[in-house]
Design a protein around this motif. Structure first.
Motif, mmCIF file in Angstrom:
data_model
loop_
_atom_site.group_PDB
_atom_site.id
_atom_site.type_symbol
_atom_site.label_atom_id
_atom_site.label_comp_id
_atom_site.label_asym_id
_atom_site.label_seq_id
_atom_site.Cartn_x
_atom_site.Cartn_y
_atom_site.Cartn_z
ATOM 1 N N UNK A 9 1.004 -1.014 -0.065
ATOM 2 C CA UNK A 9 0.027 0.370 -0.031
ATOM 3 C C UNK A 9 0.972 1.348 0.347
ATOM 4 N N UNK A 10 0.645 2.039 -0.919
ATOM 5 C CA UNK A 10 1.597 3.321 -1.132
ATOM 6 C C UNK A 10 1.180 4.340 -0.467
ATOM 7 N N UNK A 11 1.397 5.793 0.074
ATOM 8 C CA UNK A 11 0.344 6.447 0.787
ATOM 9 C C UNK A 11 0.116 5.888 2.042
ATOM 10 N N UNK A 32 3.015 -4.359 3.196
ATOM 11 C CA UNK A 32 3.877 -4.030 2.980
ATOM 12 C C UNK A 32 3.554 -2.385 3.109
ATOM 13 N N UNK A 33 4.100 -1.545 4.081
ATOM 14 C CA UNK A 33 3.473 0.180 3.717
ATOM 15 C C UNK A 33 4.775 0.785 2.978
ATOM 16 N N UNK A 34 4.330 2.042 2.302
ATOM 17 C CA UNK A 34 4.431 2.658 1.398
ATOM 18 C C UNK A 34 4.597 4.368 1.859
ATOM 19 N N UNK A 35 5.324 5.253 2.074
ATOM 20 C CA UNK A 35 5.243 6.902 1.679
ATOM 21 C C UNK A 35 6.666 7.321 1.681
ATOM 22 N N UNK A 42 5.623 8.116 10.708
ATOM 23 C CA UNK A 42 4.569 7.582 11.064
ATOM 24 C C UNK A 42 4.150 6.116 10.237
ATOM 25 N N UNK A 43 4.560 6.361 9.569
ATOM 26 C CA UNK A 43 5.193 5.173 8.400
ATOM 27 C C UNK A 43 5.477 3.893 9.723
#
Length: 251
Positions: A9-11, A32-35, A42-43
């Motif tokens: 997931x982006x942003x 998996x998280x992206x920013x 925060x990510x």
């Protein structure tokens, strides 16, 4: 616990992206998280919440408008987690507010770079990986109510979100042969930091008036739709940009 697969997931450091990431974790996906690196703290907090849900996770900072960074991000997901089964290209920016004649070329290029090129790159590298894996997948992008109905003071933003609709349709035609669905969500007014930044003084009140419910949505509303689009139950839906706007616009 057995995993349903691996989602990226982006942003995802806040707002809609955060809610999507947590919902997919609740659904049984490793996430998996992206920013951007500026949202690193925060990510990491989102990744920690996913960890508490008992799902494998990692966080990766990257600018989705940069091709090599997107390519490396997808490689990270596969190296760390073994596959990529759901791509949610959620990252986006609002852009300048005002008349078209006052929008600079630099502002236009920045909004299109993140909102359109960024989604294109996520679709591209996720599609390549899913084709390589040979077992299908789910690709999901972020459009907007402004991608269904143009807004005169949001020229660049509207153009970028209309672009996501066309990209989604074209990608669905290409990837369908590989059992990969490609869809997008088109939120109306959702109570997020982006909405508040659009009009800090009156943004929420103005947004409420657009809906027959006289209220705005919450990020969890969008996460519920993405949850369905990522599921097996959505296997016969592709090329769609689904409105979720509380009745602010009918299409």
């Amino acid at each position: 616990m057995c995993s349903k697969g691996v989602a990226l997931v982006t942003g995802a450091a806040q707002g809609i992206g955060r809610s999507i990431a947590l919902r997919l974790a609740d659904d049984g996906f490793d996430v998996v998280v992206n920013d951007l690196s500026s949202n690193r703290d925060n990510l990491k907090a989102v990744a920690d919440e996913i960890q508490k849900r008992g799902r494998a996770n990692s966080h990766y900072t990257a600018d989705v408008s940069q091709e090599e960074q997107v390519k490396a991000m997808v490689e990270h997901v596969v190296e760390q987690h073994g596959s990529l089964d759901v791509m949610v290209a959620n990252a986006g920016i609002l852009g300048p507010t005002g008349p078209l004649v006052e929008v600079s070329t630099e502002q236009w290029d920045r909004v299109l770079a993140v909102n359109a090129r960024g989604v294109f790159l996520c679709y591209k590298y996720a599609g390549m990986q899913m084709i390589k894996q040979g077992r299908g997948g789910r690709i999901i992008g972020a459009s907007s109510l402004a991608g269904k109905k143009g807004y005169g003071t949001q020229t660049a933003y509207s153009a970028s979100k209309f672009a996501v609709r066309g990209l989604t349709q074209a990608a669905a035609l290409e990837f369908g042969l590989y059992n990969i669905t490609v869809n997008a969500y088109a939120p109306g007014s959702i109570n997020t930091p982006m909405l508040v930044s659009f009009d800090p003084s009156e943004g929420l009140d103005m947004a409420k008036e657009l809906s027959p419910f006289k209220q705005v949505g919450v990020p969890e509303d969008i996460a519920s739709l993405v949850s369905f689009l990522a599921s097996k139950e959505s296997q016969f839906i592709t090329g769609q940009t689904i409105s979720i706007n509380g009745g602010a616009f009918f299409d």
